[in-house]
Design a protein around this motif. Structure first.
Motif, mmCIF file in Angstrom:
data_model
loop_
_atom_site.group_PDB
_atom_site.id
_atom_site.type_symbol
_atom_site.label_atom_id
_atom_site.label_comp_id
_atom_site.label_asym_id
_atom_site.label_seq_id
_atom_site.Cartn_x
_atom_site.Cartn_y
_atom_site.Cartn_z
ATOM 1 N N ILE A 1 -6.062 -2.601 -1.821
ATOM 2 C CA ILE A 1 -5.723 -2.308 -3.631
ATOM 3 C C ILE A 1 -5.677 -1.164 -3.985
ATOM 4 C CG2 ILE A 1 -7.172 -2.919 -6.121
ATOM 5 C CD1 ILE A 1 -8.668 -5.199 -5.012
ATOM 6 N N LEU A 2 -6.443 -0.456 -3.517
ATOM 7 C CA LEU A 2 -6.158 1.226 -3.526
ATOM 8 C C LEU A 2 -4.973 2.066 -2.705
ATOM 9 C CD1 LEU A 2 -9.722 2.789 -3.622
ATOM 10 C CD2 LEU A 2 -9.032 2.815 -5.539
ATOM 11 N N ALA A 3 -5.029 0.781 -1.959
ATOM 12 C CA ALA A 3 -2.984 2.152 -1.416
ATOM 13 C C ALA A 3 -1.989 0.975 -1.979
ATOM 14 C CB ALA A 3 -3.090 1.505 0.332
ATOM 15 N N GLY A 4 -1.917 -0.122 -2.367
ATOM 16 C CA GLY A 4 -1.566 -0.277 -3.087
ATOM 17 C C GLY A 4 -0.639 0.200 -4.007
ATOM 18 N N TYR A 5 -1.864 0.802 -5.204
ATOM 19 C CA TYR A 5 -1.941 1.540 -6.646
ATOM 20 C C TYR A 5 -1.226 2.614 -6.357
ATOM 21 C CZ TYR A 5 -2.854 1.712 -10.979
ATOM 22 O OH TYR A 5 -3.049 1.783 -12.568
ATOM 23 N N ILE A 7 -0.760 4.840 -3.459
ATOM 24 C CA ILE A 7 -0.218 5.187 -1.947
ATOM 25 C C ILE A 7 1.333 4.700 -2.568
ATOM 26 C CG2 ILE A 7 0.333 4.932 0.437
ATOM 27 C CD1 ILE A 7 -2.536 5.028 0.760
ATOM 28 N N LEU A 8 0.963 3.671 -2.371
ATOM 29 C CA LEU A 8 2.785 2.721 -3.153
ATOM 30 C C LEU A 8 3.181 3.166 -4.582
ATOM 31 C CD1 LEU A 8 2.521 -0.154 -0.475
ATOM 32 C CD2 LEU A 8 3.508 2.138 -0.012
ATOM 33 N N GLY A 9 2.059 3.316 -5.627
ATOM 34 C CA GLY A 9 2.503 3.153 -6.737
ATOM 35 C C GLY A 9 2.969 1.969 -7.579
ATOM 36 N N PHE A 10 2.695 1.063 -6.957
ATOM 37 C CA PHE A 10 2.603 -0.725 -7.188
ATOM 38 C C PHE A 10 1.731 -0.328 -8.762
ATOM 39 C CE2 PHE A 10 4.046 -2.516 -2.855
ATOM 40 C CZ PHE A 10 5.310 -1.871 -3.087
ATOM 41 N N SER A 11 2.095 -2.232 -9.243
ATOM 42 C CA SER A 11 1.320 -2.485 -10.430
ATOM 43 C C SER A 11 -0.131 -2.884 -10.077
ATOM 44 C CB SER A 11 2.058 -3.454 -10.904
ATOM 45 O OG SER A 11 1.587 -4.073 -10.864
ATOM 46 N N ILE A 12 -0.609 -2.750 -10.994
ATOM 47 C CA ILE A 12 -2.536 -3.511 -10.213
ATOM 48 C C ILE A 12 -2.559 -4.663 -9.981
ATOM 49 C CG2 ILE A 12 -2.742 -4.538 -12.694
ATOM 50 C CD1 ILE A 12 -4.979 -2.725 -9.583
ATOM 51 N N TYR A 13 -1.814 -5.320 -10.441
ATOM 52 C CA TYR A 13 -1.593 -7.150 -9.541
ATOM 53 C C TYR A 13 -1.092 -7.142 -8.801
ATOM 54 C CZ TYR A 13 -2.851 -8.764 -14.808
ATOM 55 O OH TYR A 13 -3.762 -9.774 -15.824
ATOM 56 N N SER A 14 0.357 -6.613 -8.434
ATOM 57 C CA SER A 14 0.609 -6.465 -7.822
ATOM 58 C C SER A 14 0.364 -5.645 -6.137
ATOM 59 C CB SER A 14 2.359 -5.623 -6.793
ATOM 60 O OG SER A 14 2.877 -5.915 -8.054
ATOM 61 N N SER A 15 -0.884 -4.682 -6.353
ATOM 62 C CA SER A 15 -2.283 -4.422 -5.612
ATOM 63 C C SER A 15 -2.557 -5.326 -4.791
ATOM 64 C CB SER A 15 -2.287 -2.864 -6.283
ATOM 65 O OG SER A 15 -1.445 -1.669 -6.399
ATOM 66 N N MET A 243 6.071 -15.071 -0.040
ATOM 67 C CA MET A 243 7.106 -15.441 -0.802
ATOM 68 C C MET A 243 7.056 -16.017 -2.415
ATOM 69 S SD MET A 243 9.848 -15.322 1.336
ATOM 70 C CE MET A 243 10.682 -16.604 0.149
ATOM 71 N N VAL A 244 5.883 -16.614 -2.902
ATOM 72 C CA VAL A 244 5.201 -17.173 -4.165
ATOM 73 C C VAL A 244 5.262 -15.299 -4.686
ATOM 74 C CG1 VAL A 244 3.761 -17.350 -5.502
ATOM 75 C CG2 VAL A 244 3.936 -18.253 -3.386
ATOM 76 N N GLY A 245 4.988 -14.552 -4.391
ATOM 77 C CA GLY A 245 5.000 -13.145 -5.290
ATOM 78 C C GLY A 245 6.078 -12.396 -5.125
ATOM 79 N N TYR A 246 7.005 -12.631 -4.188
ATOM 80 C CA TYR A 246 8.840 -12.285 -4.537
ATOM 81 C C TYR A 246 9.660 -13.161 -5.403
ATOM 82 C CZ TYR A 246 13.854 -11.384 -3.360
ATOM 83 O OH TYR A 246 14.499 -10.618 -3.100
ATOM 84 N N ASN A 247 8.434 -14.426 -5.336
ATOM 85 C CA ASN A 247 9.574 -15.533 -6.168
ATOM 86 C C ASN A 247 9.260 -15.803 -7.953
ATOM 87 O OD1 ASN A 247 11.682 -15.977 -4.585
ATOM 88 N ND2 ASN A 247 9.970 -17.644 -3.591
ATOM 89 N N VAL A 248 7.781 -14.769 -8.175
ATOM 90 C CA VAL A 248 8.049 -14.579 -9.542
ATOM 91 C C VAL A 248 8.918 -13.388 -10.244
ATOM 92 C CG1 VAL A 248 5.813 -13.428 -10.903
ATOM 93 C CG2 VAL A 248 5.631 -15.681 -9.271
ATOM 94 N N ILE A 249 9.103 -13.743 -11.140
ATOM 95 C CA ILE A 249 9.766 -12.387 -12.215
ATOM 96 C C ILE A 249 8.896 -12.325 -13.098
ATOM 97 C CG2 ILE A 249 12.060 -12.136 -13.330
ATOM 98 C CD1 ILE A 249 13.470 -13.965 -10.705
ATOM 99 N N LEU A 250 8.589 -11.267 -13.595
ATOM 100 C CA LEU A 250 7.941 -10.655 -14.564
ATOM 101 C C LEU A 250 9.011 -9.827 -16.132
ATOM 102 C CD1 LEU A 250 4.864 -8.655 -12.504
ATOM 103 C CD2 LEU A 250 5.267 -10.982 -13.701
ATOM 104 N N GLY A 251 9.855 -9.845 -15.339
ATOM 105 C CA GLY A 251 11.017 -9.039 -16.059
ATOM 106 C C GLY A 251 12.724 -8.742 -15.498
ATOM 107 N N HIS A 252 12.824 -8.201 -16.306
ATOM 108 C CA HIS A 252 14.003 -7.413 -15.938
ATOM 109 C C HIS A 252 14.729 -6.365 -16.465
ATOM 110 C CE1 HIS A 252 15.632 -11.730 -15.664
ATOM 111 N NE2 HIS A 252 15.728 -11.650 -14.720
#
Length: 592
Positions: A1-5, A7-15, A243-252
């Motif tokens: 979780i820490l690495a994603g948030y 190091i990679l700068g993802f959102s908390i849900y993505s991390s 694949m599930v995470g990739y297909n979930v669109i949060l916005g544009h």
């Protein structure tokens, strides 16, 4: 979780979802440990159990995070998820084995059984999807539920493994390779950066987990390497989650580009991670498993040298019992030896009937096909002789047979009833004719471990094997031989085995090291040989009775043995049964 948030700068849900990808694992290297014969090693058991728990929790996390990221989590979400998941698991774990047990009892056709297994796996995947889980969880649980009903030496298991290894796994890996967009690696460094972080973190994390497991359970370095190798591969659950995470669109974005829960760089990085972790997993598992197998081989080398090469003779005369006799022979032999099975059909040399030879060839061909379906080679023997017993005894000598697997003699309707046993009305006496004159002659003229089998239901549907051992059985020359066969039965079928014997005999049956005793083998003190019908109170519908017998006037002979065939016809009617006659010193002077 820490690495994603961070190091990679993802959102908390993505991390959090990325951390779920790190946690899940796939036993892609399990065929390696199975091939090397260490599938029952403690390290492998820990890795398999950890995979069941980890993948289930990781995919549950996927369901929750997707719901939270898309705003679909409300007060009823947790109730709906909890109840649906519980109902789905109960149906698969409880109801599926009951249905499968009924079907395998009803249908003996191998093709129909295979189609049934596929249908149950797909149904489990569908139920998981209805419950809000990933279909892979349902398929995985279905495999666990049906596993005990499919012995690993059976033709059905051989078909499942072949189709899986030859079709499903290659197509799955082809599908994984087709997902990657290789042009993304040349457009920017983001995919490579994400892949490098994922590979490094996953490898370090899994090694730390394996190291902590080694210290907690006091395992060897090779066992630690096996745990690390088995748990470091990420394929099925990881791919499903990404694949599930990739297909979930949060916005544009303002440019109209979709904002995904997991970006395309994570998808491409995951494919590279799958490639890298599978390579690491394969090499690590191969190294650790090879070292463990070599150590085990050195420890058991002297024991293996003292054990004769297995040659199992199966006299066949009844088309209905051929499959079961071959199946029992396959389960009591060492799994790694595809040879050593012989099917014999004897024809009276005084009878000149060409139809008898045609029928014999049909029986032998059927036995060979059944063995071949389980990846075993069975040698067909057609013999003309003065009688069946003489043909069997002669073959035992010529082929250096170590075991005989016979069908139980069945008295034909209308035949003369045997004299009643005093004090037990209605049960015929069986001091010889109860098991048939042919079997009696074989036992009197040969001295090899002999199994007389009466199948009341398919061997694969037996849940417990109750082995009733007489006092003094440990003093017989062939004690270790038949005991080894029962242990092989426990390993190959996975069914429970319970030894009923006196305390003195149980001391010789139990392994010297208690911790090495398989989990499916139990020991019950028993001293009621004068009242064998009382065993009926301990029996369940899917039990098989094994009676360890003895020839008259030998060390372990008990007068109650002469009544056992009669008990099988009356008291224990409807139960599968096996009479085991061990090698006995001085049992057959003619043979010796």
């Amino acid at each position: 979780i820490l690495a994603g948030y961070y190091i990679l700068g993802f959102s908390i849900y993505s991390s959090i979802l990325l951390a779920g990808l790190f946690a899940s694992q796939t036993l892609i290297a399990y065929p390696i440990v199975n091939k090397l014969g260490i599938a029952r090693d403690k390290a492998v058991t820990i890795a398999v159990g950890g995979t069941v728990i980890t993948d289930t929790l990781a995919l549950l996390l996927l369901t929750v995070i997707v719901g939270m990221a898309t705003g679909n989590v409300d007060d009823t979400f947790w109730w709906r998820l909890g109840i649906s998941v519980l109902v789905c698991i109960l149906i698969i774990v409880v109801l599926f084995p009951i249905i499968a047990h009924w079907f395998f009892k009803l249908c003996s056709d191998n093709v129909s059984q295979y189609i049934f297994v596929l249908a149950m796996v797909f149904l489990g995947a569908f139920l998981a999807q209805l419950a809000g889980l990933e279909p892979i969880i349902g398929a995985f649980l279905s495999g666990l539920a049906l596993n005990r009903l499919i012995p690993k030496t059976s033709p059905l298991m051989n078909r499942i493994e072949f189709v899986g290894n030859a079709i499903f796994i290659p197509f799955f890996l082809i599908g994984v390779g087709m997902l990657i967009d290789y042009r993304a690696f040349f457009r920017d460094w983001e995919s490579l950066e994400v892949a490098a972080v994922m590979i490094a973190l996953i490898t370090v994390a899994k090694f730390i987990a394996a190291w902590l497991t080694q210290k907690s359970f006091r395992l060897s370095k090779d066992q630690r390497t096996v745990i690390f190798g088995l748990s470091s591969a990420h394929v099925a659950a990881t791919l499903a989650a990404v694949m599930v995470g990739y297909n979930v669109i949060l916005g544009h974005t303002p440019d109209g580009e979709p904002i995904r829960l997991l970006s395309e760089s994570v998808l491409n990085g995951t494919i590279l991670m799958i490639l890298a972790t599978c390579i690491v997993s394969t090499f690590a598992t191969q190294r650790g498993a090879h070292n463990i197998a070599v150590k085990n081989a050195l420890q058991t080398n002297d024991e293996e040298k003292s054990r004769p090469e297995e040659h199992i003779l199966i006299p066949v005369a009844n088309e209905q019992s051929v499959d079961e006799l071959v199946g029992l022979s396959a389960t009591i032999k060492r799994a790694k030896e595809p040879n050593g099975l012989y099917a014999l059909h004897a024809i009276d040399n005084r009878v000149d009937d060409p139809n008898m030879e045609k029928r014999a060839r049909k029986l032998l061909d059927g036995a060979a096909k059944t063995a071949a379906a389980g990846d075993l080679y069975l040698q067909q023997l057609l013999r003309y002789d003065v009688n069946i017993a003489n043909a069997i005894v002669s073959t035992v000598r010529e082929r250096n047979i170590t075991d005989i697997v016979l069908g139980m003699h069945q008295r034909t309707p209308g035949s003369t009833a045997l004299p009643a046993i005093p004090g037990i009305p209605g049960i015929p006496g069986t001091s010889g004719p109860g098991i048939g004159k042919m079997v009696t002659d074989v036992l009197s003229q040969s001295n090899v471990t002999t199994f007389i089998y009466s199948p009341a239901q398919p061997l694969s549907t037996i849940k417990r094997h109750l082995v009733i051992v007489p006092p003094g059985a440990e003093k017989e020359a062939g004690f270790q031989m038949w005991l080894q066969r029962i242990r092989q039965l426990a390993r190959n079928t996975g069914a429970k085995v319970a030894f009923f014997a006196s305390d003195a005999t149980l001391q010789h049956i139990r392994p010297r090291r208690e911790r090495k005793a398989p989990a499916n083998i139990g020991f019950v003190p028993f001293d009621r040989w004068d009242d064998l019908p009382s065993l009926e109170h301990d029996l369940r519908d899917d039990d098989c009775l094994w009676f360890v017998m003895s020839r008259r006037d030998r060390v372990s002979y008990h007068p109650a043995m002469s009544r056992i065939p009669g008990y099988l016809e009356q008291v224990f009617a409807g139960y599968s049964a096996v009479l085991v006659y061990p090698v006995q010193a001085g049992a057959t002077d003619r043979y010796l």
